[in-house]
Write a protein that holds these residues in place. Structure first.
Motif, mmCIF file in Angstrom:
data_model
loop_
_atom_site.group_PDB
_atom_site.id
_atom_site.type_symbol
_atom_site.label_atom_id
_atom_site.label_comp_id
_atom_site.label_asym_id
_atom_site.label_seq_id
_atom_site.Cartn_x
_atom_site.Cartn_y
_atom_site.Cartn_z
ATOM 1 N N GLU A 281 0.833 -1.200 0.000
ATOM 2 C CA GLU A 281 0.000 0.000 0.000
ATOM 3 C C GLU A 281 0.868 1.249 0.000
ATOM 4 O OE1 GLU A 281 -2.547 -0.289 3.344
ATOM 5 O OE2 GLU A 281 -3.579 -2.055 2.611
ATOM 6 N N ALA B 5 2.426 1.635 -3.438
ATOM 7 C CA ALA B 5 1.438 2.126 -4.399
ATOM 8 C C ALA B 5 1.205 3.625 -4.228
ATOM 9 C CB ALA B 5 0.129 1.366 -4.241
ATOM 10 N N THR B 6 1.138 4.081 -2.977
ATOM 11 C CA THR B 6 0.940 5.503 -2.712
ATOM 12 C C THR B 6 2.108 6.324 -3.255
ATOM 13 O OG1 THR B 6 -0.294 4.969 -0.706
ATOM 14 C CG2 THR B 6 0.527 7.215 -0.917
ATOM 15 N N ALA C 98 4.208 5.414 -5.610
ATOM 16 C CA ALA C 98 4.219 5.293 -7.066
ATOM 17 C C ALA C 98 3.191 6.224 -7.711
ATOM 18 C CB ALA C 98 3.965 3.853 -7.470
ATOM 19 N N ILE C 99 2.014 6.328 -7.098
ATOM 20 C CA ILE C 99 0.982 7.232 -7.634
ATOM 21 C C ILE C 99 1.437 8.681 -7.524
ATOM 22 C CG2 ILE C 99 -1.352 8.105 -7.209
ATOM 23 C CD1 ILE C 99 -2.147 5.213 -6.573
ATOM 24 N N LEU C 100 2.033 9.047 -6.403
ATOM 25 C CA LEU C 100 2.536 10.416 -6.257
ATOM 26 C C LEU C 100 3.618 10.732 -7.287
ATOM 27 C CD1 LEU C 100 2.715 10.770 -2.371
ATOM 28 C CD2 LEU C 100 1.100 11.854 -3.933
ATOM 29 N N LEU D 76 3.893 9.312 -10.278
ATOM 30 C CA LEU D 76 3.220 9.437 -11.566
ATOM 31 C C LEU D 76 2.524 10.788 -11.715
ATOM 32 C CD1 LEU D 76 1.701 5.882 -12.099
ATOM 33 C CD2 LEU D 76 3.557 6.972 -13.373
ATOM 34 N N VAL D 77 1.905 11.271 -10.637
ATOM 35 C CA VAL D 77 1.275 12.589 -10.677
ATOM 36 C C VAL D 77 2.327 13.673 -10.908
ATOM 37 C CG1 VAL D 77 0.069 14.304 -9.261
ATOM 38 C CG2 VAL D 77 -0.732 11.941 -9.318
#
Length: 108
Positions: free
Chosen positions: A31, A34-35, A37-39, A41-42
């Motif tokens: 988790e 993933a957090t 990785a998303i940051l 990507l943003v």
């Protein structure tokens, strides 16, 4: 100076990717990975959008520069042809009476 800016970009991107790699490897829970990785990507999407937007603005600026350098055509051959004096603009206005009049019906 341009070479220095390219070198800065390469070094800063390399350091950023290194930090991302080690951060994602050090995190134990999926988790958290993933957090992060998303940051990332943003952040990358915002960086790409900013770059594309700057190219769009540069194209518009170049277009405006081209339009200002284009020679004048038609009846406006002189630089002052499109300008008019303020007095000529006001000459068609109706005359107004003096707003500070002594014959006013209103008194203190």
């Amino acid at each position: 100076m341009i070479f220095a800016s390219y070198a800065y970009r390469v070094i800063s991107n390399f350091v950023f990717l290194g930090l991302v790699y080690f951060t994602l490897n050090l995190l134990e829970k999926d988790e958290q990975r993933a957090t992060v990785a998303i940051l990332i990507l943003v952040y990358a999407a915002m960086h790409a959008f900013s770059g594309l937007r700057s190219f769009y603005f540069f194209q518009r600026i170049e277009r405006l520069e081209g339009e200002t350098r284009r020679p004048a055509r038609g009846p406006m051959l002189s630089p002052r042809a499109g300008r008019s004096s303020p007095m000529s603009l006001c000459s068609g206005m109706p005359a107004r009476s003096n707003p500070i009049s002594t014959s006013s019906s209103w008194r203190w």
